[in-house]
Design a protein around this motif. Structure first.
Motif, PDB file in Angstrom:
ATOM      1  N   GLU A  51       0.834  -1.209   0.000  1.00  0.00           N
ATOM      2  CA  GLU A  51       0.000   0.000   0.000  1.00  0.00           C
ATOM      3  C   GLU A  51       0.865   1.255   0.000  1.00  0.00           C
ATOM      4  N   LEU A  52       1.929   1.250   0.822  1.00  0.00           N
ATOM      5  CA  LEU A  52       2.819   2.403   0.857  1.00  0.00           C
ATOM      6  C   LEU A  52       3.518   2.584  -0.485  1.00  0.00           C
ATOM      7  N   ALA A  53       3.983   1.478  -1.077  1.00  0.00           N
ATOM      8  CA  ALA A  53       4.656   1.556  -2.380  1.00  0.00           C
ATOM      9  C   ALA A  53       3.721   2.139  -3.434  1.00  0.00           C
ATOM     10  N   ALA A  54       2.456   1.730  -3.414  1.00  0.00           N
ATOM     11  CA  ALA A  54       1.487   2.223  -4.393  1.00  0.00           C
ATOM     12  C   ALA A  54       1.231   3.711  -4.211  1.00  0.00           C
ATOM     13  N   ARG A  55       1.123   4.143  -2.964  1.00  0.00           N
ATOM     14  CA  ARG A  55       0.854   5.555  -2.701  1.00  0.00           C
ATOM     15  C   ARG A  55       2.053   6.424  -3.074  1.00  0.00           C
ATOM     16  N   LEU A  56       3.246   5.916  -2.824  1.00  0.00           N
ATOM     17  CA  LEU A  56       4.442   6.663  -3.212  1.00  0.00           C
ATOM     18  C   LEU A  56       4.555   6.756  -4.728  1.00  0.00           C
ATOM     19  N   SER A  57       4.140   5.705  -5.412  1.00  0.00           N
ATOM     20  CA  SER A  57       4.140   5.738  -6.866  1.00  0.00           C
ATOM     21  C   SER A  57       3.167   6.801  -7.385  1.00  0.00           C
ATOM     22  N   THR A  58       2.001   6.886  -6.757  1.00  0.00           N
ATOM     23  CA  THR A  58       1.035   7.927  -7.114  1.00  0.00           C
ATOM     24  C   THR A  58       1.637   9.311  -6.893  1.00  0.00           C
TER      25      THR A  58
ATOM     26  N   ASP B 170      -6.164  10.634   2.890  1.00  0.00           N
ATOM     27  CA  ASP B 170      -6.501   9.769   1.769  1.00  0.00           C
ATOM     28  C   ASP B 170      -5.727  10.239   0.537  1.00  0.00           C
ATOM     29  N   ASP B 171      -5.814   9.477  -0.557  1.00  0.00           N
ATOM     30  CA  ASP B 171      -4.977   9.752  -1.715  1.00  0.00           C
ATOM     31  C   ASP B 171      -5.205  11.149  -2.293  1.00  0.00           C
ATOM     32  N   VAL B 172      -6.463  11.579  -2.363  1.00  0.00           N
ATOM     33  CA  VAL B 172      -6.753  12.890  -2.931  1.00  0.00           C
ATOM     34  C   VAL B 172      -6.169  13.998  -2.057  1.00  0.00           C
ATOM     35  N   GLU B 173      -6.393  13.918  -0.741  1.00  0.00           N
ATOM     36  CA  GLU B 173      -5.856  14.932   0.164  1.00  0.00           C
ATOM     37  C   GLU B 173      -4.335  14.920   0.166  1.00  0.00           C
ATOM     38  N   LEU B 174      -3.759  13.734   0.003  1.00  0.00           N
ATOM     39  CA  LEU B 174      -2.304  13.602  -0.013  1.00  0.00           C
ATOM     40  C   LEU B 174      -1.703  14.325  -1.216  1.00  0.00           C
ATOM     41  N   VAL B 175      -2.292  14.121  -2.374  1.00  0.00           N
ATOM     42  CA  VAL B 175      -1.814  14.817  -3.569  1.00  0.00           C
ATOM     43  C   VAL B 175      -2.018  16.327  -3.416  1.00  0.00           C
ATOM     44  N   GLY B 176      -3.152  16.714  -2.847  1.00  0.00           N
ATOM     45  CA  GLY B 176      -3.404  18.130  -2.617  1.00  0.00           C
ATOM     46  C   GLY B 176      -2.370  18.761  -1.707  1.00  0.00           C
ATOM     47  N   LEU B 177      -1.976  18.031  -0.672  1.00  0.00           N
ATOM     48  CA  LEU B 177      -0.954  18.533   0.243  1.00  0.00           C
ATOM     49  C   LEU B 177       0.373  18.733  -0.474  1.00  0.00           C
ATOM     50  N   LEU B 178       0.708  17.830  -1.378  1.00  0.00           N
ATOM     51  CA  LEU B 178       1.923  17.978  -2.178  1.00  0.00           C
ATOM     52  C   LEU B 178       1.871  19.275  -2.995  1.00  0.00           C
TER      53      LEU B 178
ATOM     54  N   GLU C 239      -6.412  23.582  -4.542  1.00  0.00           N
ATOM     55  CA  GLU C 239      -7.731  23.356  -5.146  1.00  0.00           C
ATOM     56  C   GLU C 239      -7.633  23.272  -6.666  1.00  0.00           C
ATOM     57  N   ILE C 240      -6.930  24.230  -7.239  1.00  0.00           N
ATOM     58  CA  ILE C 240      -6.773  24.244  -8.699  1.00  0.00           C
ATOM     59  C   ILE C 240      -6.077  22.972  -9.169  1.00  0.00           C
ATOM     60  N   GLY C 241      -5.009  22.620  -8.477  1.00  0.00           N
ATOM     61  CA  GLY C 241      -4.230  21.446  -8.866  1.00  0.00           C
ATOM     62  C   GLY C 241      -5.020  20.161  -8.769  1.00  0.00           C
ATOM     63  N   LEU C 242      -5.783  20.016  -7.688  1.00  0.00           N
ATOM     64  CA  LEU C 242      -6.545  18.776  -7.521  1.00  0.00           C
ATOM     65  C   LEU C 242      -7.629  18.632  -8.578  1.00  0.00           C
ATOM     66  N   GLU C 243      -8.289  19.732  -8.887  1.00  0.00           N
ATOM     67  CA  GLU C 243      -9.329  19.642  -9.926  1.00  0.00           C
ATOM     68  C   GLU C 243      -8.706  19.223 -11.260  1.00  0.00           C
ATOM     69  N   ARG C 244      -7.565  19.777 -11.590  1.00  0.00           N
ATOM     70  CA  ARG C 244      -6.889  19.411 -12.844  1.00  0.00           C
ATOM     71  C   ARG C 244      -6.369  17.978 -12.790  1.00  0.00           C
ATOM     72  N   TRP C 245      -5.814  17.586 -11.663  1.00  0.00           N
ATOM     73  CA  TRP C 245      -5.254  16.240 -11.500  1.00  0.00           C
ATOM     74  C   TRP C 245      -6.341  15.178 -11.648  1.00  0.00           C
TER      75      TRP C 245
ATOM     76  N   LEU D  48     -13.554  13.190  -7.987  1.00  0.00           N
ATOM     77  CA  LEU D  48     -13.717  14.628  -8.170  1.00  0.00           C
ATOM     78  C   LEU D  48     -15.034  15.103  -7.567  1.00  0.00           C
ATOM     79  N   ARG D  49     -16.095  14.329  -7.714  1.00  0.00           N
ATOM     80  CA  ARG D  49     -17.384  14.700  -7.124  1.00  0.00           C
ATOM     81  C   ARG D  49     -17.287  14.721  -5.605  1.00  0.00           C
ATOM     82  N   GLN D  50     -16.656  13.698  -5.039  1.00  0.00           N
ATOM     83  CA  GLN D  50     -16.514  13.645  -3.587  1.00  0.00           C
ATOM     84  C   GLN D  50     -15.671  14.802  -3.074  1.00  0.00           C
ATOM     85  N   TRP D  51     -14.606  15.109  -3.806  1.00  0.00           N
ATOM     86  CA  TRP D  51     -13.742  16.203  -3.389  1.00  0.00           C
ATOM     87  C   TRP D  51     -14.482  17.533  -3.480  1.00  0.00           C
ATOM     88  N   ASN D  52     -15.253  17.727  -4.550  1.00  0.00           N
ATOM     89  CA  ASN D  52     -16.029  18.957  -4.685  1.00  0.00           C
ATOM     90  C   ASN D  52     -17.044  19.099  -3.553  1.00  0.00           C
ATOM     91  N   ALA D  53     -17.623  17.961  -3.130  1.00  0.00           N
ATOM     92  CA  ALA D  53     -18.571  18.005  -2.009  1.00  0.00           C
ATOM     93  C   ALA D  53     -17.866  18.415  -0.727  1.00  0.00           C
TER      94      ALA D  53
END
Length: 355
Positions: free
Chosen positions: A65-72, A179-187, A214-220, A230-235
């Motif tokens: 799981e960690l390897a997969a998330r780091l790959s993302t 979670d994965d979406v918040e993690l990418v957003g933090l980056l 916000e801009i980055g996550l919507e594009r990602w 994307l729907r869950q994140w927008n909510a």
């Protein structure tokens, strides 16, 4: 999300960055003593735990799981440079497990009858509205001392902080609680600090980074055709905006209260009642299930300040982005022009845009 109190000149490799930290530590020992000692030690501890992400992924002992998330995150890091025009450097190309839940704990403070935060000033980064500690106990101890002086305080654990590109900041195990979406957003958020940072304006810096997130996550998410995510994140964003609106109304009421001539005991009572109303409103809103209640726990001036620092000017930055027809080069250029304004004019311009 936080800024290191001592981002020094950039360096290549662990040996050079450690040497830079030791030299900076020698300077700091002549200044604010104990605080800078803990900060330098904490930074060195983070640096010594770094490993190239590719090595961590390839290591058979790494949990899948960690390897997969780091790959993302590797993909998101490249996306940040290629598509979001964020700095392309050695930051977030390594991983560090520092063995605790948070990397630092921020102390935020405000007077009992004011929403103006206390600030602390440091080399290079200027004055910021929080004081970070690599030890939770030390943060709590410092907050306790401020409460003894009559301040409202808030201590919050921080998953990541930025050295503004002076060091090659790693991905931390503390970030993996998201979670994965918040993690990418933090980056994206932390890289935004490396793109633009101005001294003595914490709300500008954090709100800008939150807007880039916000801009980055919507594009990602759109690029990866993750429509459900994307729907869950927008909510969640809509929920967060609703919470922010509740806080804004409470701040407006409290600012009027603090500017009044009421005796302290009456002002204290009305403050408590208004914060209780805010707490109840937030609990009712959270029942919708779109996101967590970010206002759980004790509410005071410092808590309201902490929310304002990260969200206070996001609407204004998103307005700049819309005015640029969602073109990032234009957006960054416009924001840089705002950054050049004197602080009062900058605040006025942002307030005008957000309306």
């Amino acid at each position: 999300m936080s800024i290191s109190p001592f981002p020094v000149a950039g360096a290549a490799g662990v040996r050079r960055t450690c040497l830079a930290s030791v030299l900076m530590l020698a300077v700091m020992l002549t200044m604010q003593g104990c605080y800078y000692v803990q900060a330098a030690r904490g930074q060195l501890d983070v640096l010594r735990h770094r490993q190239p992400i590719g090595d961590v992924i390839a290591n058979p002992a790494t949990p899948p799981e960690l390897a997969a998330r780091l790959s993302t995150l590797q993909s998101a890091r490249q996306f940040a440079s290629d598509e979001l025009l964020l700095p392309e450097n050695g930051s977030y190309t390594t991983y560090a497990d520092i063995g605790r839940d948070y990397v630092v704990w921020n102390v935020i403070a405000a007077p009992e009858f004011s929403l103006e935060p206390e600030t602390w000033c440091y080399l290079i980064v200027g004055c910021v509205a929080y004081r970070g500690y690599f030890s939770e106990d030390k943060a709590v101890q410092f907050a306790r001392s401020l409460r003894g002086k009559g301040y409202d305080t808030f201590v919050g654990g921080v998953a990541a902080y930025s050295t503004l590109g002076r060091f090659d900041d790693p991905i931390l195990n503390t970030m993996m609680r998201r979670d994965d979406v918040e993690l990418v957003g933090l980056l994206f958020h932390e890289l935004a600090h490396q793109h633009l940072y101005i001294k003595d304006d914490t709300e500008f810096n954090e709100s800008f980074a939150s807007a880039v997130e916000e801009i980055g996550l919507e594009r990602w998410l759109s690029a990866r055709e993750q429509s459900d995510a994307l729907r869950q994140w927008n909510a969640r964003q809509a929920m967060l905006q609703s919470m922010t609106s509740l806080v804004h109304r409470a701040r407006t009421d409290l600012e009027a209260l603090y500017a009044s001539d009421l005796p302290a005991h009456e002002m204290r009572r009305e403050k408590s009642e208004r914060l209780q109303v805010l707490s109840a409103e937030a609990a009712m809103l959270a029942e919708s299930g779109a996101g967590p209640n970010w206002l759980q726990g004790e509410l005071n001036n410092a808590r309201l300040v902490s929310l304002g620092l990260y969200r206070g000017s996001v609407a204004a930055f998103m307005g700049v982005y819309d005015d640029c027809d969602e073109k990032l080069a234009c957006f960054y250029s416009a924001v840089e022009e705002l950054a050049e304004l004197p602080a009062p004019q900058r605040a006025t311009a942002l307030a005008r845009i957000s309306r």
